[in-house]
Design a protein around this motif. Structure first.
Motif, PDB file in Angstrom:
ATOM      1  N   THR A  44       0.837  -1.199   0.000  1.00 13.11           N
ATOM      2  CA  THR A  44       0.000   0.000   0.000  1.00 13.11           C
ATOM      3  C   THR A  44       0.875   1.253   0.000  1.00 13.11           C
ATOM      4  O   THR A  44       1.867   1.318   0.716  1.00 13.11           O
ATOM      5  CB  THR A  44      -0.871   0.051   1.264  1.00 13.11           C
ATOM      6  N   PRO A  45       0.501   2.256  -0.774  1.00 11.30           N
ATOM      7  CA  PRO A  45       1.273   3.511  -0.757  1.00 11.30           C
ATOM      8  C   PRO A  45       1.218   4.177   0.619  1.00 11.30           C
ATOM      9  O   PRO A  45       0.222   4.079   1.323  1.00 11.30           O
ATOM     10  CB  PRO A  45       0.560   4.375  -1.798  1.00 11.30           C
ATOM     11  N   ILE A  46       2.314   4.846   0.959  1.00  5.58           N
ATOM     12  CA  ILE A  46       2.417   5.555   2.238  1.00  5.58           C
ATOM     13  C   ILE A  46       3.023   6.933   1.973  1.00  5.58           C
ATOM     14  O   ILE A  46       3.799   7.111   1.033  1.00  5.58           O
ATOM     15  CB  ILE A  46       3.266   4.751   3.257  1.00  5.58           C
ATOM     16  N   HIS A  47       2.660   7.906   2.777  1.00  2.00           N
ATOM     17  CA  HIS A  47       3.186   9.268   2.635  1.00  2.00           C
ATOM     18  C   HIS A  47       4.698   9.246   2.858  1.00  2.00           C
ATOM     19  O   HIS A  47       5.209   8.495   3.686  1.00  2.00           O
ATOM     20  CB  HIS A  47       2.543  10.207   3.656  1.00  2.00           C
ATOM     21  N   TYR A  48       5.407  10.098   2.105  1.00  2.00           N
ATOM     22  CA  TYR A  48       6.862  10.140   2.248  1.00  2.00           C
ATOM     23  C   TYR A  48       7.399  11.533   1.976  1.00  2.00           C
ATOM     24  O   TYR A  48       6.741  12.379   1.384  1.00  2.00           O
ATOM     25  CB  TYR A  48       7.536   9.133   1.311  1.00  2.00           C
ATOM     26  N   GLY A  49       8.622  11.745   2.424  1.00  2.00           N
ATOM     27  CA  GLY A  49       9.354  12.978   2.163  1.00  2.00           C
ATOM     28  C   GLY A  49      10.841  12.677   2.225  1.00  2.00           C
ATOM     29  O   GLY A  49      11.239  11.534   2.456  1.00  2.00           O
ATOM     30  N   TYR A  50      11.653  13.678   2.016  1.00  2.00           N
ATOM     31  CA  TYR A  50      13.103  13.515   2.079  1.00  2.00           C
ATOM     32  C   TYR A  50      13.620  14.019   3.422  1.00  2.00           C
ATOM     33  O   TYR A  50      13.301  15.129   3.840  1.00  2.00           O
ATOM     34  CB  TYR A  50      13.789  14.268   0.947  1.00  2.00           C
ATOM     35  N   SER A  51      14.423  13.200   4.060  1.00  2.00           N
ATOM     36  CA  SER A  51      14.924  13.488   5.399  1.00  2.00           C
ATOM     37  C   SER A  51      16.295  14.164   5.331  1.00  2.00           C
ATOM     38  O   SER A  51      17.160  13.762   4.546  1.00  2.00           O
ATOM     39  CB  SER A  51      15.032  12.164   6.165  1.00  2.00           C
ATOM     40  N   PHE A  52      16.476  15.167   6.174  1.00  2.00           N
ATOM     41  CA  PHE A  52      17.750  15.871   6.304  1.00  2.00           C
ATOM     42  C   PHE A  52      18.101  15.930   7.792  1.00  2.00           C
ATOM     43  O   PHE A  52      17.269  16.298   8.613  1.00  2.00           O
ATOM     44  CB  PHE A  52      17.649  17.297   5.751  1.00  2.00           C
ATOM     45  N   LYS A  53      19.322  15.565   8.139  1.00  2.00           N
ATOM     46  CA  LYS A  53      19.798  15.549   9.531  1.00  2.00           C
ATOM     47  C   LYS A  53      20.883  16.600   9.720  1.00  2.00           C
ATOM     48  O   LYS A  53      21.667  16.875   8.810  1.00  2.00           O
ATOM     49  CB  LYS A  53      20.364  14.175   9.900  1.00  2.00           C
ATOM     50  N   LYS A  55      23.859  18.399  12.640  1.00  2.00           N
ATOM     51  CA  LYS A  55      24.661  18.189  13.843  1.00  2.00           C
ATOM     52  C   LYS A  55      24.521  19.328  14.838  1.00  2.00           C
ATOM     53  O   LYS A  55      24.879  19.178  15.998  1.00  2.00           O
ATOM     54  CB  LYS A  55      26.135  18.016  13.464  1.00  2.00           C
ATOM     55  N   SER A  56      24.018  20.469  14.381  1.00  4.15           N
ATOM     56  CA  SER A  56      23.892  21.617  15.294  1.00  4.15           C
ATOM     57  C   SER A  56      22.686  22.465  14.896  1.00  4.15           C
ATOM     58  O   SER A  56      22.187  22.377  13.768  1.00  4.15           O
ATOM     59  CB  SER A  56      25.153  22.476  15.251  1.00  4.15           C
ATOM     60  N   ILE A  57      22.277  23.312  15.815  1.00  7.55           N
ATOM     61  CA  ILE A  57      21.181  24.230  15.540  1.00  7.55           C
ATOM     62  C   ILE A  57      21.596  25.220  14.448  1.00  7.55           C
ATOM     63  O   ILE A  57      20.785  25.591  13.607  1.00  7.55           O
ATOM     64  CB  ILE A  57      20.749  24.961  16.835  1.00  7.55           C
ATOM     65  N   GLY A  58      22.858  25.587  14.425  1.00  7.51           N
ATOM     66  CA  GLY A  58      23.360  26.499  13.391  1.00  7.51           C
ATOM     67  C   GLY A  58      23.207  25.906  11.994  1.00  7.51           C
ATOM     68  O   GLY A  58      22.821  26.612  11.057  1.00  7.51           O
ATOM     69  N   GLU A  59      23.535  24.624  11.839  1.00  3.66           N
ATOM     70  CA  GLU A  59      23.361  23.962  10.545  1.00  3.66           C
ATOM     71  C   GLU A  59      21.888  23.943  10.143  1.00  3.66           C
ATOM     72  O   GLU A  59      21.551  24.181   8.985  1.00  3.66           O
ATOM     73  CB  GLU A  59      23.878  22.526  10.599  1.00  3.66           C
ATOM     74  N   LEU A  60      21.022  23.656  11.105  1.00  4.55           N
ATOM     75  CA  LEU A  60      19.592  23.627  10.838  1.00  4.55           C
ATOM     76  C   LEU A  60      19.086  25.011  10.429  1.00  4.55           C
ATOM     77  O   LEU A  60      18.350  25.150   9.451  1.00  4.55           O
ATOM     78  CB  LEU A  60      18.825  23.130  12.071  1.00  4.55           C
ATOM     79  N   GLU A  61      19.504  26.054  11.135  1.00  9.41           N
ATOM     80  CA  GLU A  61      19.089  27.415  10.803  1.00  9.41           C
ATOM     81  C   GLU A  61      19.542  27.813   9.408  1.00  9.41           C
ATOM     82  O   GLU A  61      18.792  28.413   8.641  1.00  9.41           O
ATOM     83  CB  GLU A  61      19.629  28.399  11.837  1.00  9.41           C
ATOM     84  N   SER A  62      20.762  27.447   9.056  1.00 11.23           N
ATOM     85  CA  SER A  62      21.294  27.745   7.730  1.00 11.23           C
ATOM     86  C   SER A  62      20.477  27.048   6.645  1.00 11.23           C
ATOM     87  O   SER A  62      20.159  27.628   5.606  1.00 11.23           O
ATOM     88  CB  SER A  62      22.757  27.315   7.663  1.00 11.23           C
ATOM     89  N   PHE A  63      20.108  25.804   6.888  1.00 12.73           N
ATOM     90  CA  PHE A  63      19.302  25.036   5.950  1.00 12.73           C
ATOM     91  C   PHE A  63      17.922  25.666   5.779  1.00 12.73           C
ATOM     92  O   PHE A  63      17.433  25.819   4.663  1.00 12.73           O
ATOM     93  CB  PHE A  63      19.180  23.591   6.435  1.00 12.73           C
ATOM     94  N   ILE A  64      17.314  26.054   6.873  1.00 15.43           N
ATOM     95  CA  ILE A  64      15.979  26.672   6.822  1.00 15.43           C
ATOM     96  C   ILE A  64      16.031  27.999   6.033  1.00 15.43           C
ATOM     97  O   ILE A  64      15.121  28.285   5.257  1.00 15.43           O
ATOM     98  CB  ILE A  64      15.413  26.870   8.236  1.00 15.43           C
ATOM     99  N   LYS A  65      17.095  28.766   6.193  1.00 16.94           N
ATOM    100  CA  LYS A  65      17.252  30.000   5.406  1.00 16.94           C
ATOM    101  C   LYS A  65      17.299  29.680   3.931  1.00 16.94           C
ATOM    102  O   LYS A  65      16.693  30.377   3.109  1.00 16.94           O
ATOM    103  CB  LYS A  65      18.501  30.749   5.841  1.00 16.94           C
ATOM    104  N   ARG A  66      18.029  28.614   3.551  1.00 19.63           N
ATOM    105  CA  ARG A  66      18.102  28.214   2.129  1.00 19.63           C
ATOM    106  C   ARG A  66      16.737  27.815   1.605  1.00 19.63           C
ATOM    107  O   ARG A  66      16.365  28.157   0.496  1.00 19.63           O
ATOM    108  CB  ARG A  66      19.078  27.051   1.951  1.00 19.63           C
ATOM    109  N   VAL A  67      15.974  27.080   2.419  1.00 21.46           N
ATOM    110  CA  VAL A  67      14.637  26.652   2.002  1.00 21.46           C
ATOM    111  C   VAL A  67      13.732  27.863   1.814  1.00 21.46           C
ATOM    112  O   VAL A  67      12.975  27.930   0.843  1.00 21.46           O
ATOM    113  CB  VAL A  67      14.019  25.670   3.026  1.00 21.46           C
ATOM    114  N   ASN A  68      13.822  28.830   2.700  1.00 20.18           N
ATOM    115  CA  ASN A  68      12.980  30.023   2.610  1.00 20.18           C
ATOM    116  C   ASN A  68      13.309  30.884   1.387  1.00 20.18           C
ATOM    117  O   ASN A  68      12.486  31.672   0.958  1.00 20.18           O
ATOM    118  CB  ASN A  68      13.101  30.863   3.881  1.00 20.18           C
ATOM    119  N   GLU A  69      14.517  30.745   0.837  1.00 16.04           N
ATOM    120  CA  GLU A  69      14.920  31.527  -0.316  1.00 16.04           C
ATOM    121  C   GLU A  69      14.338  30.999  -1.619  1.00 16.04           C
ATOM    122  O   GLU A  69      14.342  31.709  -2.628  1.00 16.04           O
ATOM    123  CB  GLU A  69      16.446  31.591  -0.410  1.00 16.04           C
ATOM    124  N   ILE A  70      13.829  29.782  -1.621  1.00 14.68           N
ATOM    125  CA  ILE A  70      13.273  29.232  -2.872  1.00 14.68           C
ATOM    126  C   ILE A  70      11.818  29.570  -3.032  1.00 14.68           C
ATOM    127  O   ILE A  70      11.161  30.008  -2.162  1.00 14.68           O
ATOM    128  CB  ILE A  70      13.488  27.711  -2.988  1.00 14.68           C
TER     129      ILE A  70
END
Length: 70
Positions: A44-53, A55-70
């Motif tokens: 049966t099909p199941i919902h999915y997405g792409y996972s990103f991990k 190591k720090s809050i700084g890396e996460l914040e930087s990634f979120i800024k990149r996502v917001n730019e698109i």
């Protein structure tokens, strides 16, 4: 907490339409109700997405800024 893992799951359309976001790690969960479905290991099909991990809050914040730019 230092033992907690930081991560986000993006909609497959976002990742597939923007090759800057490289992730081969598909995350499957019924909790991703607004994401598209695909067949994973079951029949049966199941919902999915792409996972990103991160190591720090700084890396996460930087990634979120990149996502917001698109």
């Amino acid at each position: 907490m230092p033992t907690q893992e930081l991560g986000v799951v993006l909609d497959p359309k976002t990742v597939e339409n923007h090759k800057d976001f490289k992730s081969e790690k598909k995350y499957h969960s019924t909790a991703l109700k607004k994401f598209p479905k695909r067949v994973n290991k079951g029949q049966t099909p199941i919902h999915y997405g792409y996972s990103f991990k991160f190591k720090s809050i700084g890396e996460l914040e930087s990634f979120i800024k990149r996502v917001n730019e698109i």
